[in-house]
Design a protein around this motif. Sequence first.
Motif, PDB file in Angstrom:
ATOM      1  N   ARG A  84       0.771  -1.346  -0.042  1.00 14.34           N
ATOM      2  CA  ARG A  84      -0.109  -0.161  -0.013  1.00 14.34           C
ATOM      3  C   ARG A  84       0.856   1.339  -0.174  1.00 14.34           C
ATOM      4  N   ARG A  85       1.932   1.172   0.721  1.00 12.33           N
ATOM      5  CA  ARG A  85       2.817   2.403   0.794  1.00 12.33           C
ATOM      6  C   ARG A  85       3.501   2.770  -0.592  1.00 12.33           C
ATOM      7  N   SER A  86       3.747   1.557  -1.398  1.00 10.71           N
ATOM      8  CA  SER A  86       4.454   1.798  -2.524  1.00 10.71           C
ATOM      9  C   SER A  86       3.665   2.104  -3.684  1.00 10.71           C
ATOM     10  N   ALA A  87       2.363   2.383  -3.679  1.00 13.13           N
ATOM     11  CA  ALA A  87       1.323   2.673  -4.495  1.00 13.13           C
ATOM     12  C   ALA A  87       1.681   4.145  -5.002  1.00 13.13           C
ATOM     13  N   VAL A  88       1.892   4.276  -6.198  1.00 17.48           N
ATOM     14  CA  VAL A  88       2.287   5.748  -6.683  1.00 17.48           C
ATOM     15  C   VAL A  88       1.390   6.421  -7.733  1.00 17.48           C
ATOM     16  N   GLY A  89       0.241   5.714  -7.964  1.00 13.40           N
ATOM     17  CA  GLY A  89      -0.758   6.345  -8.812  1.00 13.40           C
ATOM     18  C   GLY A  89      -1.915   6.777  -8.222  1.00 13.40           C
ATOM     19  N   ASN A  90      -2.874   7.480  -9.034  1.00 10.74           N
ATOM     20  CA  ASN A  90      -4.138   7.758  -8.235  1.00 10.74           C
ATOM     21  C   ASN A  90      -5.233   6.931  -8.583  1.00 10.74           C
ATOM     22  N   GLY A  91      -5.257   6.034  -9.596  1.00 15.75           N
ATOM     23  CA  GLY A  91      -6.099   4.925  -9.782  1.00 15.75           C
ATOM     24  C   GLY A  91      -7.486   5.348 -10.653  1.00 15.75           C
ATOM     25  N   ARG A  92      -7.165   6.713 -11.392  1.00 10.78           N
ATOM     26  CA  ARG A  92      -8.054   6.948 -12.406  1.00 10.78           C
ATOM     27  C   ARG A  92      -7.402   7.340 -13.485  1.00 10.78           C
ATOM     28  N   SER A  93      -6.396   8.211 -13.644  1.00  9.33           N
ATOM     29  CA  SER A  93      -5.703   8.400 -14.932  1.00  9.33           C
ATOM     30  C   SER A  93      -4.641   7.807 -14.952  1.00  9.33           C
ATOM     31  N   GLN A  94      -4.040   7.430 -13.737  1.00  7.31           N
ATOM     32  CA  GLN A  94      -2.740   6.496 -13.565  1.00  7.31           C
ATOM     33  C   GLN A  94      -2.930   5.114 -12.929  1.00  7.31           C
ATOM     34  N   CYS A  95      -2.195   4.314 -13.199  1.00  3.26           N
ATOM     35  CA  CYS A  95      -2.269   2.905 -12.635  1.00  3.26           C
ATOM     36  C   CYS A  95      -2.090   3.119 -11.145  1.00  3.26           C
ATOM     37  N   LEU A  96      -2.914   2.562 -10.232  1.00  3.41           N
ATOM     38  CA  LEU A  96      -2.639   2.651  -8.699  1.00  3.41           C
ATOM     39  C   LEU A  96      -1.305   2.309  -8.366  1.00  3.41           C
ATOM     40  N   LEU A  97      -0.806   1.466  -8.933  1.00  4.41           N
ATOM     41  CA  LEU A  97       0.484   0.615  -8.386  1.00  4.41           C
ATOM     42  C   LEU A  97       1.614   1.467  -9.042  1.00  4.41           C
ATOM     43  N   CYS A  98       2.022   1.144 -10.298  1.00  5.78           N
ATOM     44  CA  CYS A  98       2.983   1.547 -10.894  1.00  5.78           C
ATOM     45  C   CYS A  98       2.827   3.034 -11.314  1.00  5.78           C
ATOM     46  N   GLY A  99       1.753   3.483 -11.437  1.00  9.47           N
ATOM     47  CA  GLY A  99       1.696   5.001 -11.793  1.00  9.47           C
ATOM     48  C   GLY A  99       1.672   5.215 -13.452  1.00  9.47           C
ATOM     49  N   GLU A 100       1.570   4.322 -14.200  1.00  2.33           N
ATOM     50  CA  GLU A 100       1.678   4.468 -15.693  1.00  2.33           C
ATOM     51  C   GLU A 100       0.395   5.222 -16.102  1.00  2.33           C
ATOM     52  N   SER A 101       0.595   5.926 -17.186  1.00  2.00           N
ATOM     53  CA  SER A 101      -0.610   6.550 -17.746  1.00  2.00           C
ATOM     54  C   SER A 101      -1.549   5.633 -18.418  1.00  2.00           C
ATOM     55  N   LEU A 102      -2.743   6.096 -18.134  1.00  2.00           N
ATOM     56  CA  LEU A 102      -4.092   5.253 -18.462  1.00  2.00           C
ATOM     57  C   LEU A 102      -4.769   5.739 -19.566  1.00  2.00           C
ATOM     58  N   GLY A 103      -5.589   5.291 -20.511  1.00  2.00           N
ATOM     59  CA  GLY A 103      -6.284   5.738 -21.442  1.00  2.00           C
ATOM     60  C   GLY A 103      -6.061   5.171 -22.897  1.00  2.00           C
ATOM     61  N   LEU A 104      -6.526   5.918 -23.550  1.00  2.00           N
ATOM     62  CA  LEU A 104      -6.537   5.640 -25.321  1.00  2.00           C
ATOM     63  C   LEU A 104      -5.030   5.696 -25.817  1.00  2.00           C
ATOM     64  N   LEU A 105      -4.187   6.871 -25.414  1.00  2.00           N
ATOM     65  CA  LEU A 105      -2.834   6.994 -25.640  1.00  2.00           C
ATOM     66  C   LEU A 105      -2.103   6.404 -24.591  1.00  2.00           C
ATOM     67  N   GLY A 106      -2.410   5.766 -23.534  1.00  2.00           N
ATOM     68  CA  GLY A 106      -1.378   5.137 -22.715  1.00  2.00           C
ATOM     69  C   GLY A 106      -1.681   3.685 -22.863  1.00  2.00           C
ATOM     70  N   THR A 107      -1.631   3.121 -21.344  1.00  2.00           N
ATOM     71  CA  THR A 107      -1.595   1.678 -21.335  1.00  2.00           C
ATOM     72  C   THR A 107      -2.927   1.409 -20.954  1.00  2.00           C
ATOM     73  N   PRO A 108      -3.556   0.066 -21.441  1.00  2.00           N
ATOM     74  CA  PRO A 108      -4.831  -0.394 -21.243  1.00  2.00           C
ATOM     75  C   PRO A 108      -5.185  -0.640 -19.535  1.00  2.00           C
ATOM     76  N   SER A 109      -6.458  -0.371 -19.293  1.00  2.00           N
ATOM     77  CA  SER A 109      -6.565  -0.399 -17.885  1.00  2.00           C
ATOM     78  C   SER A 109      -7.785  -1.402 -17.507  1.00  2.00           C
ATOM     79  N   VAL A 110      -7.600  -1.695 -16.435  1.00  2.00           N
ATOM     80  CA  VAL A 110      -8.845  -2.562 -15.845  1.00  2.00           C
ATOM     81  C   VAL A 110      -9.323  -2.228 -14.439  1.00  2.00           C
ATOM     82  N   LEU A 111     -10.677  -2.206 -14.175  1.00  2.00           N
ATOM     83  CA  LEU A 111     -11.027  -1.824 -12.767  1.00  2.00           C
ATOM     84  C   LEU A 111     -11.317  -2.662 -11.632  1.00  2.00           C
ATOM     85  N   CYS A 112     -10.558  -2.616 -10.526  1.00  2.00           N
ATOM     86  CA  CYS A 112     -10.253  -3.479  -9.441  1.00  2.00           C
ATOM     87  C   CYS A 112     -11.619  -3.721  -8.837  1.00  2.00           C
TER      88      CYS A 112
END
Length: 487
Positions: A84-112
């Motif tokens: 939990r302390r290592s999570a670097v993203g916001n869980g909306r526009s970024q991956c909750l864990l690794c912080g990669e950008s999500l969306g059409l131009l970013g990495t595919p995402s899934v909802l927990c």
Amino acid sequence: MTDTMFGSGISQWVCPNDRQLTLRAKLHTGWSVHTFQSEKQRKSQALEQRELDVILNVIHRAEQLELIEQHRIGRLIERLENMRRSAVGNGRSQCLLCGESLGLLGTPSVLCLDCHKKVCTKCGIETACSQKRAQWLCKICSEQREVWKRSGAWFYKALPKHIRPVKDPLSDIRRPVIEREEQPVVRSLPVIYTWAHSKATLGTLDFSLLYDQENNALHCTINKAKGLKPMDHNGLSDPYVKLHLLPGASKANKLRTKTLRNTLNPVWNETLTYYGITDEDMVRKTLRISVCDEDKFRHNEFIGETRIPLKKLKPNQTKNFYNCLEKQLPIDKTDDKSLEERGRIMISLKYSSQKCGLVVGIIRCAHLAAMDANGFSDPYVKTYLKPDENKKSKHKTAVKKKTLNPEFNEEFFYEIKYTELSKKTLEVTVWDYDIGKSNDFIGGVSLGINANGERLKHWFDCLKNKDKKIERWHTLTNELPGSGFND
């Protein structure tokens, strides 16, 4: 009050009335005839010291097991908190864990399913369910479910008593701190949990290297890997290993193992061989070993790599390695262009006294330059013995399709007197075969009295040792003096 009777026949038991109970209480005789014991009876039924020791040992062992169980649950909870302390993203526009950008131009995402936060497919785990649609959990929620299950919290409806390991920043000694639900949590300094980014968790690779100096070959045995980083949504990977020689990484010197499916601890036990490796290469080249994850419907993903300078190897001695994989390192683009090669060719020479002629063997080529758009070539070799007044000395091998490391194993015979051989020059050229247009020149080499270095030495060794086959590796050059490059 009437007495109440229980049982039947001779085994009837009479419940005493209030008067009888009061009397027995005053006499200290117990509440029934069955509980009454005299002092002598009590002493005769007392436990011995040996029996008391056995009981105390059982109690002590139970307390130790309880303490071990509290430590185990505490480690599970500590691991979850670190995630939990290592999570670097916001869980909306970024991956909750690794912080990669999500969306059409970013990495595919899934909802927990549990926390309703968005994660990338690398940080999510697909769960099995009876419904047709897929359900995903982030790795934090998946770990929380695992803690809930393995700690017994699902039964108690709350986390049981546990002992959290705490790291002392001064002495670096881990000491247990008992933690209860109503007590504040005692924690150490924040520890960044780098399960997705650290060097150690990329995995380790077990391999060995052997430089065969006599045959100019480098044998690379890929044994196994352990603890690889999961790259697929099922928490596993489809790993394979590829090799490159630096400087000059390209398809010409790329070797790879087979792909093993759905594993983080693959065992290959494959030996990959580089031919045409010289002592000069062993001084200036570095072997790059990369572990990748194969994907059928998108680009293969990089897991980790390790690099071994070949100068660390001793000739004809196998050296074993067990290296931790590292992140991808940049390749130096400022290498000396004078060291750039077109490839290498292995040639054998023998003057046959019985046949009165020169036998030229084209054995194989290695690390040829790619001439076609697919990154490969369709190579073949031509030989000339010059000067050639009648233009009858041309010989040509078969064409090898789509390869940069062809193996020919063909021999050509030139009928010539031994005394005339010192005046001749053997020209060997390598070409890329093309349909419908002129063939492309890859490289060439010239052996004879006017050559120098290894080429001159090879020619002299052939002249000095009749009826003996002499094999040598030679580097192909862009230019071959005295020959035309039109095929």
